[in-house]
Design a protein around this motif. Structure first.
Motif, PDB file in Angstrom:
ATOM      1  N   MET A   1      12.470 -16.801  -9.675  1.00 47.02           N
ATOM      2  CA  MET A   1      13.672 -16.777  -8.867  1.00 47.02           C
ATOM      3  C   MET A   1      13.862 -15.364  -8.330  1.00 47.02           C
ATOM      4  O   MET A   1      13.626 -14.386  -9.017  1.00 47.02           O
ATOM      5  N   SER A   2      14.343 -15.277  -7.108  1.00 45.15           N
ATOM      6  CA  SER A   2      14.492 -13.995  -6.432  1.00 45.15           C
ATOM      7  C   SER A   2      15.797 -13.301  -6.831  1.00 45.15           C
ATOM      8  O   SER A   2      16.884 -13.743  -6.482  1.00 45.15           O
ATOM      9  N   SER A   3      15.664 -12.192  -7.553  1.00 47.68           N
ATOM     10  CA  SER A   3      16.855 -11.451  -7.936  1.00 47.68           C
ATOM     11  C   SER A   3      17.487 -10.779  -6.718  1.00 47.68           C
ATOM     12  O   SER A   3      18.685 -10.491  -6.718  1.00 47.68           O
ATOM     13  N   GLU A   4      16.683 -10.534  -5.657  1.00 48.62           N
ATOM     14  CA  GLU A   4      17.225  -9.929  -4.439  1.00 48.62           C
ATOM     15  C   GLU A   4      18.287 -10.824  -3.809  1.00 48.62           C
ATOM     16  O   GLU A   4      19.292 -10.342  -3.289  1.00 48.62           O
ATOM     17  N   VAL A   5      18.061 -12.132  -3.845  1.00 48.23           N
ATOM     18  CA  VAL A   5      19.028 -13.074  -3.264  1.00 48.23           C
ATOM     19  C   VAL A   5      20.332 -13.022  -4.048  1.00 48.23           C
ATOM     20  O   VAL A   5      21.413 -12.932  -3.460  1.00 48.23           O
ATOM     21  N   PHE A   6      20.244 -13.046  -5.377  1.00 49.80           N
ATOM     22  CA  PHE A   6      21.459 -12.980  -6.190  1.00 49.80           C
ATOM     23  C   PHE A   6      22.172 -11.648  -6.014  1.00 49.80           C
ATOM     24  O   PHE A   6      23.392 -11.594  -5.932  1.00 49.80           O
ATOM     25  N   PHE A   7      21.411 -10.562  -5.938  1.00 50.88           N
ATOM     26  CA  PHE A   7      22.011  -9.252  -5.721  1.00 50.88           C
ATOM     27  C   PHE A   7      22.731  -9.226  -4.378  1.00 50.88           C
ATOM     28  O   PHE A   7      23.862  -8.738  -4.275  1.00 50.88           O
ATOM     29  N   ALA A   8      22.099  -9.766  -3.350  1.00 47.47           N
ATOM     30  CA  ALA A   8      22.711  -9.785  -2.015  1.00 47.47           C
ATOM     31  C   ALA A   8      23.983 -10.619  -2.010  1.00 47.47           C
ATOM     32  O   ALA A   8      24.988 -10.237  -1.409  1.00 47.47           O
ATOM     33  N   LEU A   9      23.961 -11.741  -2.692  1.00 45.88           N
ATOM     34  CA  LEU A   9      25.123 -12.639  -2.715  1.00 45.88           C
ATOM     35  C   LEU A   9      26.226 -12.154  -3.655  1.00 45.88           C
ATOM     36  O   LEU A   9      27.353 -12.652  -3.584  1.00 45.88           O
ATOM     37  N   ALA A  10      25.924 -11.196  -4.500  1.00 47.72           N
ATOM     38  CA  ALA A  10      26.921 -10.700  -5.452  1.00 47.72           C
ATOM     39  C   ALA A  10      28.037  -9.913  -4.767  1.00 47.72           C
ATOM     40  O   ALA A  10      29.136  -9.815  -5.298  1.00 47.72           O
ATOM     41  N   ASP A  11      27.764  -9.390  -3.591  1.00 43.18           N
ATOM     42  CA  ASP A  11      28.755  -8.573  -2.893  1.00 43.18           C
ATOM     43  C   ASP A  11      29.632  -9.447  -1.994  1.00 43.18           C
ATOM     44  O   ASP A  11      29.110 -10.196  -1.159  1.00 43.18           O
ATOM     45  N   PRO A  12      30.958  -9.375  -2.126  1.00 45.06           N
ATOM     46  CA  PRO A  12      31.849 -10.227  -1.318  1.00 45.06           C
ATOM     47  C   PRO A  12      31.740  -9.958   0.182  1.00 45.06           C
ATOM     48  O   PRO A  12      31.877 -10.891   0.983  1.00 45.06           O
ATOM     49  N   THR A  13      31.472  -8.721   0.576  1.00 45.59           N
ATOM     50  CA  THR A  13      31.327  -8.429   2.006  1.00 45.59           C
ATOM     51  C   THR A  13      30.086  -9.109   2.562  1.00 45.59           C
ATOM     52  O   THR A  13      30.127  -9.696   3.653  1.00 45.59           O
ATOM     53  N   ARG A  14      28.990  -9.076   1.821  1.00 53.12           N
ATOM     54  CA  ARG A  14      27.768  -9.740   2.290  1.00 53.12           C
ATOM     55  C   ARG A  14      27.955 -11.250   2.341  1.00 53.12           C
ATOM     56  O   ARG A  14      27.463 -11.913   3.265  1.00 53.12           O
ATOM     57  N   ARG A  15      28.692 -11.811   1.379  1.00 51.42           N
ATOM     58  CA  ARG A  15      28.975 -13.248   1.438  1.00 51.42           C
ATOM     59  C   ARG A  15      29.798 -13.575   2.678  1.00 51.42           C
ATOM     60  O   ARG A  15      29.558 -14.581   3.360  1.00 51.42           O
ATOM     61  N   GLN A  16      30.750 -12.710   2.993  1.00 56.00           N
ATOM     62  CA  GLN A  16      31.580 -12.917   4.183  1.00 56.00           C
ATOM     63  C   GLN A  16      30.720 -12.833   5.450  1.00 56.00           C
ATOM     64  O   GLN A  16      30.897 -13.630   6.378  1.00 56.00           O
ATOM     65  N   ILE A  17      29.791 -11.891   5.491  1.00 58.12           N
ATOM     66  CA  ILE A  17      28.897 -11.774   6.639  1.00 58.12           C
ATOM     67  C   ILE A  17      28.053 -13.035   6.793  1.00 58.12           C
ATOM     68  O   ILE A  17      27.917 -13.570   7.894  1.00 58.12           O
ATOM     69  N   ILE A  18      27.512 -13.527   5.689  1.00 54.68           N
ATOM     70  CA  ILE A  18      26.717 -14.766   5.733  1.00 54.68           C
ATOM     71  C   ILE A  18      27.566 -15.927   6.249  1.00 54.68           C
ATOM     72  O   ILE A  18      27.110 -16.738   7.062  1.00 54.68           O
ATOM     73  N   GLU A  19      28.813 -16.028   5.783  1.00 57.31           N
ATOM     74  CA  GLU A  19      29.704 -17.106   6.239  1.00 57.31           C
ATOM     75  C   GLU A  19      29.949 -17.015   7.746  1.00 57.31           C
ATOM     76  O   GLU A  19      29.917 -18.033   8.447  1.00 57.31           O
ATOM     77  N   ILE A  20      30.181 -15.813   8.244  1.00 51.88           N
ATOM     78  CA  ILE A  20      30.418 -15.638   9.683  1.00 51.88           C
ATOM     79  C   ILE A  20      29.163 -16.003  10.468  1.00 51.88           C
ATOM     80  O   ILE A  20      29.233 -16.716  11.476  1.00 51.88           O
ATOM     81  N   LEU A  21      28.011 -15.528  10.007  1.00 47.13           N
ATOM     82  CA  LEU A  21      26.765 -15.847  10.699  1.00 47.13           C
ATOM     83  C   LEU A  21      26.492 -17.356  10.682  1.00 47.13           C
ATOM     84  O   LEU A  21      26.056 -17.925  11.688  1.00 47.13           O
ATOM     85  N   ALA A  22      26.758 -17.995   9.558  1.00 45.26           N
ATOM     86  CA  ALA A  22      26.539 -19.438   9.460  1.00 45.26           C
ATOM     87  C   ALA A  22      27.468 -20.194  10.405  1.00 45.26           C
ATOM     88  O   ALA A  22      27.073 -21.181  11.024  1.00 45.26           O
ATOM     89  N   GLU A  23      28.700 -19.720  10.522  1.00 41.16           N
ATOM     90  CA  GLU A  23      29.684 -20.365  11.396  1.00 41.16           C
ATOM     91  C   GLU A  23      29.314 -20.199  12.867  1.00 41.16           C
ATOM     92  O   GLU A  23      29.452 -21.126  13.654  1.00 41.16           O
ATOM     93  N   ARG A  24      28.849 -19.012  13.228  1.00 46.88           N
ATOM     94  CA  ARG A  24      28.576 -18.691  14.639  1.00 46.88           C
ATOM     95  C   ARG A  24      27.130 -18.886  15.053  1.00 46.88           C
ATOM     96  O   ARG A  24      26.839 -18.909  16.241  1.00 46.88           O
ATOM     97  N   GLY A  25      26.228 -18.897  14.104  1.00 42.96           N
ATOM     98  CA  GLY A  25      24.816 -19.011  14.442  1.00 42.96           C
ATOM     99  C   GLY A  25      24.111 -17.669  14.485  1.00 42.96           C
ATOM    100  O   GLY A  25      22.955 -17.570  14.094  1.00 42.96           O
TER     101      GLY A  25
END
Length: 112
Positions: A1-25
């Motif tokens: 399992m990729s610890s980089e993915v969990f590390f990236a998702l651990a930060d609330p700002t990065r999760r927010q960025i992913i949500e915005i990108l997913a919403e907008r494309g």
């Protein structure tokens, strides 16, 4: 399992960025910074980390880089979470069964 993915998702700002990108494309660091309470440079660093983890990819368009979400990177996380969830549901079910079985044991009457 990729610890980089969990590390990236651990930060609330990065999760927010992913949500915005997913919403907008897709989106640029400049556009994302205008929505978040952080600088463009901070957003660019977060995007670089997300890209390194495989959660986003960038494509140069003019002077900016447009980033898009890469949901395939989440497959491993989703599979792991489903596995752990199944294990916990099984353990909790066994615990509940044990509690029910123990509650049927006769307890001596309370002293009055």
């Amino acid at each position: 399992m990729s610890s980089e993915v969990f590390f990236a998702l651990a930060d609330p700002t990065r999760r927010q960025i992913i949500e915005i990108l997913a919403e907008r494309g897709s989106g640029t660091a400049t556009a994302l910074a205008s929505e978040l309470d952080i600088t463009r440079q901070a957003v660019a660093k977060h995007l670089a980390l997300l890209a390194a983890a495989g959660l986003a990819s960038g494509k140069k368009v003019g002077r900016e880089t447009r980033f898009a979400p890469q949901p395939e990177a989440l497959t491993e996380v989703i599979d792991w979470v489903a596995k752990v969830e199944g294990e916990w549901k099984s353990r909790l079910s066994q615990l509940a069964e044990t509690a029910v079985n123990n509650s049927t044991i006769q307890q001596p009457p309370a002293a009055q």
